[in-house]
Write an enzyme that holds these catalytic residues in place. Sequence first.
Site, PDB file in Angstrom:
ATOM      1  N   ARG A 165      -4.285   1.174  11.146  1.00 61.74           N
ATOM      2  CA  ARG A 165      -5.167   0.949  11.848  1.00 61.74           C
ATOM      3  C   ARG A 165      -5.253   2.508  13.027  1.00 61.74           C
ATOM      4  NH1 ARG A 165      -6.991  -2.407   8.766  1.00 61.74           N
ATOM      5  NH2 ARG A 165      -7.195  -5.137   9.199  1.00 61.74           N
ATOM      6  N   ARG A 191      10.189  -0.992   8.345  1.00 61.24           N
ATOM      7  CA  ARG A 191      11.408  -2.109   9.073  1.00 61.24           C
ATOM      8  C   ARG A 191      12.074  -3.155   8.939  1.00 61.24           C
ATOM      9  NH1 ARG A 191       7.449  -6.802   9.930  1.00 61.24           N
ATOM     10  NH2 ARG A 191       6.911  -6.573   8.234  1.00 61.24           N
ATOM     11  N   GLU A 206     -14.070   1.845  16.135  1.00 58.39           N
ATOM     12  CA  GLU A 206     -14.877   2.306  14.571  1.00 58.39           C
ATOM     13  C   GLU A 206     -16.739   1.675  14.826  1.00 58.39           C
ATOM     14  OE1 GLU A 206     -10.862   1.658  11.897  1.00 58.39           O
ATOM     15  OE2 GLU A 206     -13.134   0.810  11.799  1.00 58.39           O
ATOM     16  N   HIS A 258     -13.642   3.696   7.065  1.00 56.20           N
ATOM     17  CA  HIS A 258     -12.826   2.425   7.216  1.00 56.20           C
ATOM     18  C   HIS A 258     -13.273   2.417   5.782  1.00 56.20           C
ATOM     19  CE1 HIS A 258     -10.369  -0.557   9.223  1.00 56.20           C
ATOM     20  NE2 HIS A 258     -10.118  -0.725   7.897  1.00 56.20           N
ATOM     21  N   ILE A 259     -13.050   2.647   4.652  1.00 59.53           N
ATOM     22  CA  ILE A 259     -13.465   2.881   3.207  1.00 59.53           C
ATOM     23  C   ILE A 259     -12.748   2.262   2.536  1.00 59.53           C
ATOM     24  CG2 ILE A 259     -15.639   3.189   3.719  1.00 59.53           C
ATOM     25  CD1 ILE A 259     -14.604   5.648   2.427  1.00 59.53           C
ATOM     26  N   GLY A 260     -11.131   1.498   3.204  1.00 60.76           N
ATOM     27  CA  GLY A 260      -9.992   1.676   2.511  1.00 60.76           C
ATOM     28  C   GLY A 260     -10.558   0.780   1.235  1.00 60.76           C
ATOM     29  N   ILE A 300       0.993  -1.481  -0.217  1.00 60.52           N
ATOM     30  CA  ILE A 300      -0.163  -0.116   0.150  1.00 60.52           C
ATOM     31  C   ILE A 300       0.793   1.126   0.338  1.00 60.52           C
ATOM     32  CG2 ILE A 300      -1.972   1.078   1.710  1.00 60.52           C
ATOM     33  CD1 ILE A 300      -2.823  -1.527   1.842  1.00 60.52           C
TER      34      ILE A 300
END
Length: 331
Positions: free
Chosen positions: A247, A185, A276, A295-297, A165
């Site tokens: 998140r 990371r 949520e 939360h509509i990714g 993403i």
Amino acid sequence: MGAMGDQDLPGVLVSGFEGPSGICKDHVGELQKHFNLITMHELLENKTQLGPKIQAVCIWNREPAINQELLQSLPALKIVASSGAGLDHLDLKLIDSFGVKVANTPQAVSSPTADLGMALLLAAARRVVEGHQLAVSPDTESFSANWMGEEVTGSTLGIVGMGSIGYKVAQRARAFEMKILYHNRKRRKLEEEEAVGATYCDKLDELLQQSDFVMLALSLTPQTQRLIGRRELRLMKPTAILVNIGRGLLIDQDALVEALQTGVIRAAALDVSHPEPLPRDHPLLKLKNVTLTPHIGSATHQARRQMMENLVGSILASLNGLPIPNEVLFK
């Protein structure tokens, strides 16, 4: 709805077909072609008969929840197939201890989530929601020439989490001539960095100090929980905008509210929160410099269809003893 599909097909456990976590009606047919769907409600009513028939669990919108009791009641279970990319709702160690595989659908969600990340960034920068409210308000008599937002073109974007993403966000940001910094990371390959013109920041602090926009596109793990707290927000520019498509728990929300109220940062655009939805009296809902989406990714018709196809493919592969596409490998 009663028991779904052909009794001779492999049994697959689903949460149900109604309510906010119900499987979208458009997708039920796709599942029924291959599986006998058993709902959580049906299983609870008849564990002895239905438990041994279930060979897979299909998780949609984090439901059904997987716990020890459920796993013990499904002796024939081979795979848990979960929609989306995030795995923070699954106890992978527990599932592995039952010899059960896990698959998710990361490819299906990466492009639509990156699109939404850019939509939120642009909306917050140019105050689109506030502007819309001003434009449609019955009290508006004139538009002020001095009502302004932040320029996106040529600004610096810091991406925290450069997985599939985050990388797609960088590809889109490049078209806006943004200078791209990232923290991850593991550092990406040199040719991947060069393809999007991204510069690696070994330290998160360095990225926060330099960025005009900070976008969170990383998974929630014990290490990343509340990654952005009071100290991190204070490192950001007072003109900076924070975007979260990961998140809700990646951010200390109390610290964020305070930062937005006191001008520590300019604005925030959030597709995720904790919980949520937020309680209706939550201070974040009252701030003008916050853009929120529910939360509509991955919520596009195309992505959800692909997610369902990927889930079906992973379950079928597992039941047929074939390599599982998108299998989550336990560390």
